[in-house]
Design an enzyme around this catalytic site. Structure first.
Site, PDB file in Angstrom:
ATOM      1  N   ASN A 108       0.830  -1.209   0.000  1.00 36.23           N
ATOM      2  CA  ASN A 108       0.000   0.000   0.000  1.00 36.23           C
ATOM      3  C   ASN A 108       0.872   1.270   0.000  1.00 36.23           C
ATOM      4  O   ASN A 108       2.037   1.216  -0.371  1.00 36.23           O
ATOM      5  CB  ASN A 108      -0.995  -0.039   1.169  1.00 36.23           C
ATOM      6  CG  ASN A 108      -2.344   0.520   0.773  1.00 36.23           C
ATOM      7  OD1 ASN A 108      -2.418   1.595   0.151  1.00 36.23           O
ATOM      8  ND2 ASN A 108      -3.407  -0.174   1.098  1.00 36.23           N
ATOM      9  N   ARG A 109       0.303   2.387   0.430  1.00 35.28           N
ATOM     10  CA  ARG A 109       0.973   3.681   0.227  1.00 35.28           C
ATOM     11  C   ARG A 109       1.850   4.130   1.390  1.00 35.28           C
ATOM     12  O   ARG A 109       1.521   3.865   2.547  1.00 35.28           O
ATOM     13  CB  ARG A 109      -0.059   4.797   0.029  1.00 35.28           C
ATOM     14  CG  ARG A 109      -0.594   4.888  -1.358  1.00 35.28           C
ATOM     15  CD  ARG A 109      -1.923   4.255  -1.401  1.00 35.28           C
ATOM     16  NE  ARG A 109      -2.528   4.355  -2.710  1.00 35.28           N
ATOM     17  CZ  ARG A 109      -3.210   3.367  -3.272  1.00 35.28           C
ATOM     18  NH1 ARG A 109      -3.364   2.210  -2.654  1.00 35.28           N
ATOM     19  NH2 ARG A 109      -3.745   3.523  -4.448  1.00 35.28           N
ATOM     20  N   HIS A 134       3.260  -0.166  -2.847  1.00 33.44           N
ATOM     21  CA  HIS A 134       3.578  -1.585  -2.970  1.00 33.44           C
ATOM     22  C   HIS A 134       5.082  -1.897  -3.057  1.00 33.44           C
ATOM     23  O   HIS A 134       5.511  -2.719  -3.876  1.00 33.44           O
ATOM     24  CB  HIS A 134       2.849  -2.183  -4.182  1.00 33.44           C
ATOM     25  CG  HIS A 134       1.354  -2.276  -4.039  1.00 33.44           C
ATOM     26  ND1 HIS A 134       0.718  -2.251  -2.818  1.00 33.44           N
ATOM     27  CD2 HIS A 134       0.361  -2.394  -4.976  1.00 33.44           C
ATOM     28  CE1 HIS A 134      -0.605  -2.354  -3.000  1.00 33.44           C
ATOM     29  NE2 HIS A 134      -0.845  -2.429  -4.292  1.00 33.44           N
ATOM     30  N   HIS A 208      -1.547 -10.135  -3.250  1.00 29.04           N
ATOM     31  CA  HIS A 208      -2.390  -9.268  -4.081  1.00 29.04           C
ATOM     32  C   HIS A 208      -3.184 -10.062  -5.125  1.00 29.04           C
ATOM     33  O   HIS A 208      -3.376  -9.588  -6.246  1.00 29.04           O
ATOM     34  CB  HIS A 208      -1.503  -8.212  -4.751  1.00 29.04           C
ATOM     35  CG  HIS A 208      -2.208  -6.943  -5.099  1.00 29.04           C
ATOM     36  ND1 HIS A 208      -3.178  -6.876  -6.065  1.00 29.04           N
ATOM     37  CD2 HIS A 208      -2.077  -5.681  -4.622  1.00 29.04           C
ATOM     38  CE1 HIS A 208      -3.605  -5.626  -6.178  1.00 29.04           C
ATOM     39  NE2 HIS A 208      -2.956  -4.879  -5.297  1.00 29.04           N
ATOM     40  N   SER A 209      -3.658 -11.238  -4.759  1.00 27.63           N
ATOM     41  CA  SER A 209      -4.476 -12.005  -5.717  1.00 27.63           C
ATOM     42  C   SER A 209      -5.765 -11.270  -6.039  1.00 27.63           C
ATOM     43  O   SER A 209      -6.395 -10.678  -5.159  1.00 27.63           O
ATOM     44  CB  SER A 209      -4.817 -13.378  -5.138  1.00 27.63           C
ATOM     45  OG  SER A 209      -3.665 -14.183  -5.139  1.00 27.63           O
ATOM     46  N   TYR A 210      -6.137 -11.324  -7.314  1.00 25.23           N
ATOM     47  CA  TYR A 210      -7.439 -10.817  -7.751  1.00 25.23           C
ATOM     48  C   TYR A 210      -8.328 -12.046  -7.904  1.00 25.23           C
ATOM     49  O   TYR A 210      -8.055 -12.904  -8.751  1.00 25.23           O
ATOM     50  CB  TYR A 210      -7.336 -10.156  -9.121  1.00 25.23           C
ATOM     51  CG  TYR A 210      -6.629  -8.826  -9.221  1.00 25.23           C
ATOM     52  CD1 TYR A 210      -5.289  -8.679  -8.875  1.00 25.23           C
ATOM     53  CD2 TYR A 210      -7.300  -7.719  -9.732  1.00 25.23           C
ATOM     54  CE1 TYR A 210      -4.648  -7.460  -9.027  1.00 25.23           C
ATOM     55  CE2 TYR A 210      -6.658  -6.502  -9.893  1.00 25.23           C
ATOM     56  CZ  TYR A 210      -5.336  -6.371  -9.537  1.00 25.23           C
ATOM     57  OH  TYR A 210      -4.694  -5.177  -9.694  1.00 25.23           O
ATOM     58  N   ASP A 275     -11.627   0.861  -3.139  1.00 27.16           N
ATOM     59  CA  ASP A 275     -10.168   0.857  -2.975  1.00 27.16           C
ATOM     60  C   ASP A 275      -9.919   1.456  -1.595  1.00 27.16           C
ATOM     61  O   ASP A 275      -9.396   2.549  -1.459  1.00 27.16           O
ATOM     62  CB  ASP A 275      -9.513   1.692  -4.093  1.00 27.16           C
ATOM     63  CG  ASP A 275      -8.015   1.407  -4.221  1.00 27.16           C
ATOM     64  OD1 ASP A 275      -7.501   0.595  -3.419  1.00 27.16           O
ATOM     65  OD2 ASP A 275      -7.373   1.997  -5.101  1.00 27.16           O
ATOM     66  N   GLN A 311      -7.302  -4.110   2.668  1.00 23.79           N
ATOM     67  CA  GLN A 311      -7.623  -3.227   1.556  1.00 23.79           C
ATOM     68  C   GLN A 311      -8.542  -3.985   0.610  1.00 23.79           C
ATOM     69  O   GLN A 311      -8.182  -5.035   0.083  1.00 23.79           O
ATOM     70  CB  GLN A 311      -6.333  -2.814   0.812  1.00 23.79           C
ATOM     71  CG  GLN A 311      -6.542  -1.807  -0.310  1.00 23.79           C
ATOM     72  CD  GLN A 311      -6.512  -0.345   0.131  1.00 23.79           C
ATOM     73  OE1 GLN A 311      -6.132  -0.051   1.273  1.00 23.79           O
ATOM     74  NE2 GLN A 311      -6.887   0.571  -0.745  1.00 23.79           N
ATOM     75  N   GLU A 339      -6.773  -7.562   0.503  1.00 23.32           N
ATOM     76  CA  GLU A 339      -5.359  -7.538   0.897  1.00 23.32           C
ATOM     77  C   GLU A 339      -5.257  -7.336   2.400  1.00 23.32           C
ATOM     78  O   GLU A 339      -5.424  -6.225   2.898  1.00 23.32           O
ATOM     79  CB  GLU A 339      -4.646  -6.407   0.150  1.00 23.32           C
ATOM     80  CG  GLU A 339      -4.793  -6.497  -1.347  1.00 23.32           C
ATOM     81  CD  GLU A 339      -4.622  -5.132  -2.032  1.00 23.32           C
ATOM     82  OE1 GLU A 339      -3.643  -4.434  -1.742  1.00 23.32           O
ATOM     83  OE2 GLU A 339      -5.486  -4.771  -2.843  1.00 23.32           O
TER      84      GLU A 339
HETATM   85  C1  BGC Z   1      -4.320  -0.430  -4.526  1.00 28.02           C
HETATM   86  C2  BGC Z   1      -4.862   0.203  -5.775  1.00 28.02           C
HETATM   87  C3  BGC Z   1      -3.902  -0.105  -6.875  1.00 28.02           C
HETATM   88  C4  BGC Z   1      -3.789  -1.587  -7.003  1.00 28.02           C
HETATM   89  C5  BGC Z   1      -2.760  -1.941  -8.033  1.00 28.02           C
HETATM   90  C6  BGC Z   1      -4.269  -1.880  -4.707  1.00 28.02           C
HETATM   91  O1  BGC Z   1      -3.757  -2.490  -3.582  1.00 28.02           O
HETATM   92  O2  BGC Z   1      -5.047  -0.060  -3.372  1.00 28.02           O
HETATM   93  O3  BGC Z   1      -5.001   1.598  -5.641  1.00 28.02           O
HETATM   94  O4  BGC Z   1      -4.296   0.465  -8.086  1.00 28.02           O
HETATM   95  O5  BGC Z   1      -3.409  -2.153  -5.789  1.00 28.02           O
HETATM   96  O6  BGC Z   1      -3.066  -3.077  -8.683  1.00 28.02           O
END
Ligand code: BGC
Length: 375
Positions: A108-109, A134, A208-210, A275, A311, A339
Site C-alpha cells: 500500500n501507500r 507496494h 495481491h491475488s485478484y 479501494d 484493503q 489484501e
Molecule cells: C491499490 C490500488 C492499486 C492496485 C494496483 C491496490 O492495492 O489499493 O489503488 O491500483 O493495488 O493493482
C-alpha cells in the site's frame, strides 16, 4: 507450520470443513515442479503445481512468488480457476498489475515516499503519483524467490525465501523473508509470512491475488461480507487522513452480506470502485475477516487473518488493455482483492498500529482462504 495452525483455527471458531466424500475423488496430494520461462538475464523461473487430496490445484511461480492459478470446485464439483493471471512469464514481467503477487517490503501507500526512523529520513521511490506504492519500483512482486517444496501432513506446500538487502528500494536493513503457501487437504490456501532484520525497518506484507469466483465476467454480483465496522478515510490518492470512521449504513458498509455492485454507484472516487482500507473487527489469533459468495457457481471463499486491516480493491484500474489467461480480456471489476495488512501509511501515522520490525524480533503473520461450495 501445520501443528501451529490447527489450534489457532479451533480458537477462531472454525469447525472442520464440510467436505463431502462425493465432492471430489480423494487423491494423493502432489507437488510437481516445471519450468516457467526465463528472466531477461537468463535466470530460470519455476512453477510448482500443488494438488490437494480433493483435487484442488494451486500453481505458484518463483517470480514474485505469484499465485498464478487456483482451481476450486463449484457446487457441482466442477473445478474453475478463481484468480486472474497470465499463461506465460512474459506478460507477468511487462504488465502485471500485481496479479497474485506477494507485496513488500511495505504494501500500500507511504505518503510522499518518505518516513523518519531512528532520526533518519528514508526516501523511497514515488511510483504512484507523488506517493510510494507496494514496495517501490522493484518490490517483492518483481524479484525471483528461492523455493523449496514441502510435503506436510496437512497438504502440499512450497516455501519461498527472499533476502532483501540493506538499502533495497530505500528501505533500511537486510530483511530475510520466508513465506509458505500450503494448499491444505481442508481446502484452505494458507499463507504464512515470517521475516527478520538486522536494522529497524518497516514491514507490511500481503498477497495481491485478484479473485473471481465465477472464473469469468465481473465480480459485481459476488456477495461480500466484511467483518469491519470501521475504515480509514483517505484523500483522493488513498492516503489516510489519520481518522478512523464508521462504515455504518454507507456504501462502504459490508457488515451484512450484499452484492458488491449494489452501492458502487454511490462512490465518488475515480476510477470509481472500492479501494479502501477497512479496520477489521478482528479477534484472538486468526479471525474471520471476509466472506465472498458467488451465487451462480455457489463458490464461497472465507478469509481469516491475524492482521488489523484489509484493503478491499475491485480492480478499478483494469481497463480492458490486459489480456490474461486463456485470452481473457480483463476489464474494470474483473477481479477483487482482499489484501490483509496493516493500515496504509502506518509508518507516518503514530496513531495506527506500528509496523516497525526490530533486530532480534520476528515478524510473523498468517492469512488463509477457505473454499467451500454450496447453494
Ligand atoms: C491499490 C490500488 C492499486 C492496485 C494496483 C491496490 O492495492 O489499493 O489503488 O491500483 O493495488 O493493482
Amino acid at each position: 507450520m501445520t501443528p501451529r495452525i490447527l489450534p489457532v483455527l479451533a480458537a477462531a471458531g472454525l469447525s472442520a470443513v464440510g467436505i463431502r466424500a462425493n465432492e471430489a475423488p480423494a487423491m494423493s496430494p502432489a507437488i510437481v515442479q516445471s519450468a516457467f520461462g526465463r528472466m531477461p538475464d537468463g535466470t530460470p523461473i519455476s512453477r510448482f503445481t500443488l494438488t490437494n487430496a480433493h483435487g484442488l490445484v494451486c500453481r505458484v511461480i518463483t517470480y514474485g512468488a505469484i499465485i498464478a492459478e487456483l482451481e476450486v470446485p463449484d457446487r457441482a464439483g466442477k473445478l474453475g480457476d478463481v484468480v486472474l493471471g497470465f499463461d506465460t512469464l512474459d506478460p507477468y514481467l511487462r504488465l502485471n498489475p500485481y496479479f497474485g503477487a506477494v507485496i513488500g517490503r511495505v504494501t500500500n501507500r507511504i505518503a510522499k515516499g518518505r518516513f523518519t526512523l531512528d532520526g533518519k529520513t528514508c526516501t523511497l521511490a514515488a511510483n504512484h503519483g507523488p506517493n510510494h506504492l507496494h514496495g517501490g519500483v522493484k518490490g517483492f512482486d518483481k524479484v525471483v524467490w528461492n523455493a523449496t517444496p514441502v510435503a506436510t501432513a496437512d497438504g502440499p506446500a512450497v516455501q519461498f525465501n527472499y533476502k532483501s538487502r540493506d538499502g533495497e528500494e530505500g528501505y533500511p536493513g537486510n530483511l530475510d523473508v520466508t513465506m509458505t503457501y500450503l494448499l491444505s487437504n481442508q481446502n484452505r490456501l494458507q499463507i504464512d509470512y515470517v521475516a527478520s532484520t538486522d536494522k529497524d525497518t518497516p514491514v507490511n506484507l500481503t498477497n495481491h491475488s485478484y479473485f473471481n469466483l465465477a472464473g469469468e465476467g465481473d465480480i459485481l454480483g459476488h456477495e461480500l461480507m466484511l467483518r469491519a465496522h470501521r475504515y480509514t478515510p483517505a484523500d483522493a490518492a488513498c492516503i489516510p487522513t489519520g481518522q478512523i470512521a464508521r462504515v455504518a449504513g454507507g456504501p462502504l458498509d459490508f457488515t451484512h452480506s450484499k452484492p458488491i455492485g449494489r452501492d458502487l454507484g454511490r462512490l465518488t472516487n475515480h476510477p470509481r470502485g472500492y479501494d479502501h482500507n477497512y479496520v477489521l473487527d478482528g479477534g484472538k489469533g486468526l479471525a474471520l475477516a471476509a466472506r465472498v459468495r458467488e451465487p451462480v457457481t455457489g463458490r464461497t471463499m472465507e478469509v481469516f487473518t491475524d492482521q488489523p486491516g484489509l484493503q478491499f480493491y475491485t480492480g478499478n484500474f483494469l481497463d480492458g488493455s490486459i489480456v490474461g489467461k486463456r485470452g481473457t480480456v480483463y476489464r474494470q471489476y474483473a477481479g477483487l482483492c482482499l489484501e490483509t495488512q496493516h493500515f496504509p501509511d502506518s509508518v507516518n501515522r503514530p496513531e495506527f498500529p506500528p509496523i516497525i520490525l526490530h533486530p532480534g524480533a520476528v515478524y510473523r503473520t498468517t492469512t488463509l482462504y477457505q473454499f467451500t461450495a454450496g447453494r
